[in-house]
Design a protein around this motif. Structure first.
Motif, PDB file in Angstrom:
ATOM      1  N   LEU A 187       0.837  -1.044   0.111  1.00 25.85           N
ATOM      2  CA  LEU A 187       0.017   0.014   0.019  1.00 25.85           C
ATOM      3  C   LEU A 187       0.940   1.267  -0.075  1.00 25.85           C
ATOM      4  CD1 LEU A 187      -3.070   0.909   0.193  1.00 25.85           C
ATOM      5  CD2 LEU A 187      -2.677   1.090   2.707  1.00 25.85           C
ATOM      6  N   ASN A 188       2.116   1.300   0.530  1.00 26.89           N
ATOM      7  CA  ASN A 188       3.076   2.241   0.333  1.00 26.89           C
ATOM      8  C   ASN A 188       2.580   3.340   1.630  1.00 26.89           C
ATOM      9  OD1 ASN A 188       5.316   2.671  -0.675  1.00 26.89           O
ATOM     10  ND2 ASN A 188       4.535   3.713  -2.495  1.00 26.89           N
ATOM     11  N   ALA A 189       2.183   2.723   2.692  1.00 22.53           N
ATOM     12  CA  ALA A 189       1.458   3.820   3.890  1.00 22.53           C
ATOM     13  C   ALA A 189       2.840   4.242   4.679  1.00 22.53           C
ATOM     14  CB  ALA A 189       0.698   2.899   4.641  1.00 22.53           C
ATOM     15  N   GLU A 190       3.888   3.445   4.453  1.00 26.08           N
ATOM     16  CA  GLU A 190       4.963   3.946   5.139  1.00 26.08           C
ATOM     17  C   GLU A 190       5.688   5.137   4.491  1.00 26.08           C
ATOM     18  OE1 GLU A 190       4.550   0.815   4.113  1.00 26.08           O
ATOM     19  OE2 GLU A 190       5.807   0.607   2.461  1.00 26.08           O
ATOM     20  N   LYS A 191       5.419   5.190   3.175  1.00 25.59           N
ATOM     21  CA  LYS A 191       6.032   6.331   2.441  1.00 25.59           C
ATOM     22  C   LYS A 191       5.411   7.737   3.032  1.00 25.59           C
ATOM     23  CE  LYS A 191       6.491   7.908  -2.610  1.00 25.59           C
ATOM     24  NZ  LYS A 191       6.113   7.563  -3.783  1.00 25.59           N
ATOM     25  N   LEU A 192       4.185   7.611   3.317  1.00 25.22           N
ATOM     26  CA  LEU A 192       3.201   8.726   3.869  1.00 25.22           C
ATOM     27  C   LEU A 192       3.599   9.026   5.314  1.00 25.22           C
ATOM     28  CD1 LEU A 192       2.053   8.631   1.326  1.00 25.22           C
ATOM     29  CD2 LEU A 192      -0.073   8.923   2.469  1.00 25.22           C
ATOM     30  N   GLY A 193       4.181   7.912   5.865  1.00 23.10           N
ATOM     31  CA  GLY A 193       4.421   8.085   7.442  1.00 23.10           C
ATOM     32  C   GLY A 193       3.064   7.842   8.121  1.00 23.10           C
ATOM     33  N   LEU A 194       2.192   6.890   7.769  1.00 20.01           N
ATOM     34  CA  LEU A 194       1.059   6.428   8.410  1.00 20.01           C
ATOM     35  C   LEU A 194       1.487   5.739   9.444  1.00 20.01           C
ATOM     36  CD1 LEU A 194      -1.717   5.859   5.609  1.00 20.01           C
ATOM     37  CD2 LEU A 194      -0.909   8.073   6.769  1.00 20.01           C
ATOM     38  N   GLU A 195       0.731   5.825  10.783  1.00 16.77           N
ATOM     39  CA  GLU A 195       1.186   5.350  11.938  1.00 16.77           C
ATOM     40  C   GLU A 195       0.378   3.848  12.020  1.00 16.77           C
ATOM     41  OE1 GLU A 195       0.182   7.531  15.474  1.00 16.77           O
ATOM     42  OE2 GLU A 195       1.075   5.799  16.812  1.00 16.77           O
ATOM     43  N   VAL A 196       1.440   2.921  12.129  1.00 17.45           N
ATOM     44  CA  VAL A 196       0.962   1.484  12.384  1.00 17.45           C
ATOM     45  C   VAL A 196       1.462   1.009  13.932  1.00 17.45           C
ATOM     46  CG1 VAL A 196       1.546  -1.000  11.437  1.00 17.45           C
ATOM     47  CG2 VAL A 196       1.390   0.926  10.061  1.00 17.45           C
ATOM     48  N   ASP A 197       0.336   0.328  14.606  1.00 21.94           N
ATOM     49  CA  ASP A 197       0.596  -0.021  16.168  1.00 21.94           C
ATOM     50  C   ASP A 197       1.414  -1.143  16.099  1.00 21.94           C
ATOM     51  OD1 ASP A 197      -1.276  -1.914  15.791  1.00 21.94           O
ATOM     52  OD2 ASP A 197      -2.510  -1.087  17.245  1.00 21.94           O
ATOM     53  N   LYS A 198       1.482  -1.915  17.285  1.00 25.18           N
ATOM     54  CA  LYS A 198       2.459  -3.110  17.544  1.00 25.18           C
ATOM     55  C   LYS A 198       1.540  -4.345  16.865  1.00 25.18           C
ATOM     56  CE  LYS A 198       3.303  -2.692  22.010  1.00 25.18           C
ATOM     57  NZ  LYS A 198       3.329  -2.992  23.328  1.00 25.18           N
ATOM     58  N   ARG A 199       0.397  -4.135  16.474  1.00 28.99           N
ATOM     59  CA  ARG A 199      -0.309  -5.326  16.033  1.00 28.99           C
ATOM     60  C   ARG A 199      -0.766  -5.129  14.807  1.00 28.99           C
ATOM     61  NH1 ARG A 199      -5.321  -6.142  20.102  1.00 28.99           N
ATOM     62  NH2 ARG A 199      -6.078  -7.538  18.642  1.00 28.99           N
ATOM     63  N   GLY A 200      -0.200  -4.154  14.175  1.00 32.66           N
ATOM     64  CA  GLY A 200      -0.071  -4.062  12.468  1.00 32.66           C
ATOM     65  C   GLY A 200      -1.339  -2.984  12.003  1.00 32.66           C
ATOM     66  N   ARG A 201      -2.032  -2.589  13.220  1.00 29.33           N
ATOM     67  CA  ARG A 201      -3.241  -1.823  12.631  1.00 29.33           C
ATOM     68  C   ARG A 201      -2.836  -0.442  12.070  1.00 29.33           C
ATOM     69  NH1 ARG A 201      -6.368  -3.290  17.982  1.00 29.33           N
ATOM     70  NH2 ARG A 201      -4.645  -2.438  18.762  1.00 29.33           N
ATOM     71  N   LEU A 202      -3.549   0.333  11.115  1.00 29.39           N
ATOM     72  CA  LEU A 202      -3.339   1.545  11.067  1.00 29.39           C
ATOM     73  C   LEU A 202      -3.801   2.403  12.049  1.00 29.39           C
ATOM     74  CD1 LEU A 202      -4.043   1.600   6.958  1.00 29.39           C
ATOM     75  CD2 LEU A 202      -1.670   2.338   8.228  1.00 29.39           C
ATOM     76  N   VAL A 203      -3.318   3.346  12.608  1.00 29.35           N
ATOM     77  CA  VAL A 203      -3.917   3.945  13.708  1.00 29.35           C
ATOM     78  C   VAL A 203      -4.472   5.332  13.257  1.00 29.35           C
ATOM     79  CG1 VAL A 203      -3.083   5.539  15.907  1.00 29.35           C
ATOM     80  CG2 VAL A 203      -1.711   3.501  15.013  1.00 29.35           C
ATOM     81  N   ILE A 204      -5.959   5.244  13.964  1.00 31.97           N
ATOM     82  CA  ILE A 204      -6.675   6.395  13.302  1.00 31.97           C
ATOM     83  C   ILE A 204      -7.361   7.190  14.576  1.00 31.97           C
ATOM     84  CG2 ILE A 204      -7.728   5.676  11.035  1.00 31.97           C
ATOM     85  CD1 ILE A 204     -10.004   4.245  12.668  1.00 31.97           C
ATOM     86  N   ASP A 205      -7.855   8.306  14.638  1.00 33.41           N
ATOM     87  CA  ASP A 205      -8.714   8.905  15.683  1.00 33.41           C
ATOM     88  C   ASP A 205     -10.103   8.547  15.680  1.00 33.41           C
ATOM     89  OD1 ASP A 205      -9.888  10.417  13.597  1.00 33.41           O
ATOM     90  OD2 ASP A 205      -8.766  12.421  14.217  1.00 33.41           O
ATOM     91  N   GLU A 206     -10.855   9.058  16.583  1.00 32.30           N
ATOM     92  CA  GLU A 206     -12.308   8.522  16.658  1.00 32.30           C
ATOM     93  C   GLU A 206     -13.119   8.817  15.263  1.00 32.30           C
ATOM     94  OE1 GLU A 206     -12.017  12.411  18.581  1.00 32.30           O
ATOM     95  OE2 GLU A 206     -10.835  10.652  18.636  1.00 32.30           O
TER      96      GLU A 206
END
Ligand code: FAD
Ligand code: NAI
Length: 477
Positions: free
Chosen positions: A291-310
């Motif tokens: 997905l190339n999420a790392e290129k944008l620096g999207l946060e991923v938690d320890k369980r591999g989930r993309l981190v979002i707010d509410e």
């Protein structure tokens, strides 16, 4: 140079999260595109999850009933009843094709542009769609979609078991288990969760000897304890063998057999098991490969989930994430709710998912369904509660249908008598739980439900009676 297209919203992934979000967005007036790399819409759920598993569950149940119950019900079948696995698989494939094709039709009807191809972030405003080999209708060249908004709905994949090699033949994940070419004599399963128990039910009904190895001391990890142990009892009666509190050390295919080494967690006692097929079902993990999420620096938690707010936002408010790839239970209906809410945030600035009211259903027979709090959760939170229970043995419809295993258990606040949780084992529990969801959503008390006139004779009268029992006394038990 890659072709460039512009859209108000690009959704990556067409599972229950992605396709619902795309349709809702188009309905609300967004110029919407959906990108899917699988070749068929519908994601895990429609292709290798909810739908094919329910097709096999339904038809294996019919087979089992015809084979073992028809006679006593007054139905004589001339000749023996036998399984035709190829036809069973064909019936499953027909259901899957109809439903996945249905999504493409809904895309057309609602004006969603569907790109078959692999989506990845070029940057925070552009999604690159790349051709996927072997996918009919795939884009033929790289296409850039410039998007005002992006929703990531890339779902999840099977969690691998370190050291165990899945070949989808003898050592299978749920995907392989959904497409076995013959009924294994002995099916071993690692994980007594929903997949293990549903797929175990399919093959147990078709004649497999099923053994489940579960690390925890109970099956159905998130079920209310009393319900989990009742569930275990009925599955045992159906022929399941359970090794609870047991961990798998290794498993290896040797020709046509699989050898499995297990160890009791408490005693340390080791044991060797042999099976014709081993199903590894120890959970699923978020999927963002390529997905190339790392290129944008999207946060991923320890369980591999993309981190979002509410509000489903990543660090970029125009990039939202929904479904299995982020927090919360990995369920199709949860992903769908999030799809709607995320799009409503984009359109209206507000949206809503009530995470305290997401039902779970295990489609065994009888079914197991629950919503709201378990007894254990209430105890832990120090909330005093009352219990109302009603067995299907005392429900006229269940008795008439000779299908009366199980009960309804309602948990209510001791003081306000408001419903806090509902736990059902029984025929059609998965349908009945919707009534509990409605009651929870509107803050109903047990008396509110018990005073609603329920049709007779229906299974749902058991739900009414359990509510009656919670604050007063049931009539029929
Ligand atoms: P998914 O359905 O996983 O969809 C994601 C899609 O995104 C996939 O099609 C994938 O190909 C695509 N994708 C990923 N990356 C890219 C990319 N870079 N570019 C383009 N496309 C991409 N849930 C229930 O509620 N009820 C059930 O009865 C049930 N039964 C299940 C049975 C089984 C055997 C399994 C495995 C799961 C079951 N589930 C069930 C869980 C359910 O399938 C998931 O919770 C649900 O599919 C999640 O939806 P989603 O949209 O988040 O992701
Ligand atoms: P799960 O999380 O439901 O169950 C996995 C089980 O494996 C747990 O009981 C866990 O304790 C056990 N386990 C983990 N590691 C182990 C180990 N090393 N040895 C032995 N046991 C181990 O996961 P499952 O069944 O794989 O399902 C994945 C997801 O798919 C779930 O989140 C579920 O919500 C969803 N699903 C939903 C269905 C439904 O709604 N009817 C049907 C099938 C799947």
């Amino acid at each position: 140079l890659a072709e460039k297209k512009k859209h108000d919203l690009v959704v990556v992934g067409s599972g229950p999260g992605g396709y619902v979000a795309a349709i809702k967005a188009a309905q609300l007036g967004f110029d919407t595109a959906c990108v899917e790399k699988r070749g068929r819409a519908g994601g895990t759920c429609l292709n290798v999850g909810c739908i094919p598993s329910k097709a096999l569950l339904n038809n294996s149940h019919l087979y089992h009933q015809m084979k073992h119950e028809a006679k006593q019900r007054g139905i004589d079948i001339s000749g023996d009843v036998s399984v035709n696995v190829a036809q069973l698989q064909k019936a499953k494939d027909t259901s899957v094709k109809q439903l996945t094709g249905g999504i493409e039709m809904l895309f057309k009807k609602n004006g969603v542009t569907y790109y078959k191809g692999h989506g990845s972030f070029e940057d925070e405003n552009n999604i690159k769609v790349s051709p996927v080999e072997g996918v009919e209708g795939s884009v033929t060249e790289e296409t850039i979609l410039e998007a005002k908004n992006i929703i990531v709905a890339t779902g999840s994949e099977v969690t691998p078991f370190p050291g165990i090699k899945i070949d989808e033949e003898r050592i299978v994940s749920s995907t392989g288990a959904l497409s076995l070419k013959e009924v294994p004599k002995r099916l071993a399963i690692i994980g007594g969760g929903i997949i293990g128990l549903e797929m175990g039910s399919v093959y147990s009904r078709l004649g497999s000897k099923v053994s489940v190895v579960e690390f925890l001391p109970k099956i159905g990890a998130t079920m209310d304890d009393e319900v989990a142990s009742a569930t275990q009892k009925f599955l045992k009666k159906q022929g399941f063998d359970f090794k609870l509190g047991t961990k798998v050390l290794s498993a290896e295919r040797n020709g046509d057999v699989v050898n499995i080494e297990v160890e009791n967690v408490k005693s340390g006692k080791k044991e060797s098991l042999e099976a014709d097929v081993l199903l590894v079902a120890i959970g699923r993990r978020p999927y963002i490969q390529g997905l190339n999420a790392e290129k944008l620096g999207l946060e991923v938690d320890k369980r591999g989930r993309l981190v979002i707010d509410e509000q489903f936002n990543t660090k970029f408010p125009h990039i939202k994430v929904i479904g299995d790839v982020t927090f919360g239970p990995m369920l199709a209906h949860k992903a769908e709710e999030e799809g709607i809410a995320a799009v409503e945030y984009l359109k209206e600035g507000h949206g809503h998912v009530n995470y305290a009211n997401i039902p779970s259903v295990m489609y065994t027979h009888p079914e197991v369904a629950w919503v709201g709090k378990t007894e254990e959760q209430l105890k832990e939170a120090g909330i005093s509660y009352k219990i109302g229970k009603f067995p299907f043995m005392a429900n006229s419809r269940a008795k008439t249908n000779q299908d009366s295993d199980g009960f309804v258990k309602i948990l209510i606040d001791a003081e306000t008598e408001r419903i806090l949780g509902a736990h059902i084992i029984g025929p059609n529990a998965g349908e009945m739980i919707a009534e509990a969801g409605l009651a929870l959503e509107y803050g109903a008390s047990a008396e509110d439900v018990a005073r609603v006139c329920h049709a007779h004779p229906t299974l749902s009268e058991a739900f009414k009676e359990a509510n009656l029992a919670a604050y007063s006394k049931s009539i029929n038990f």
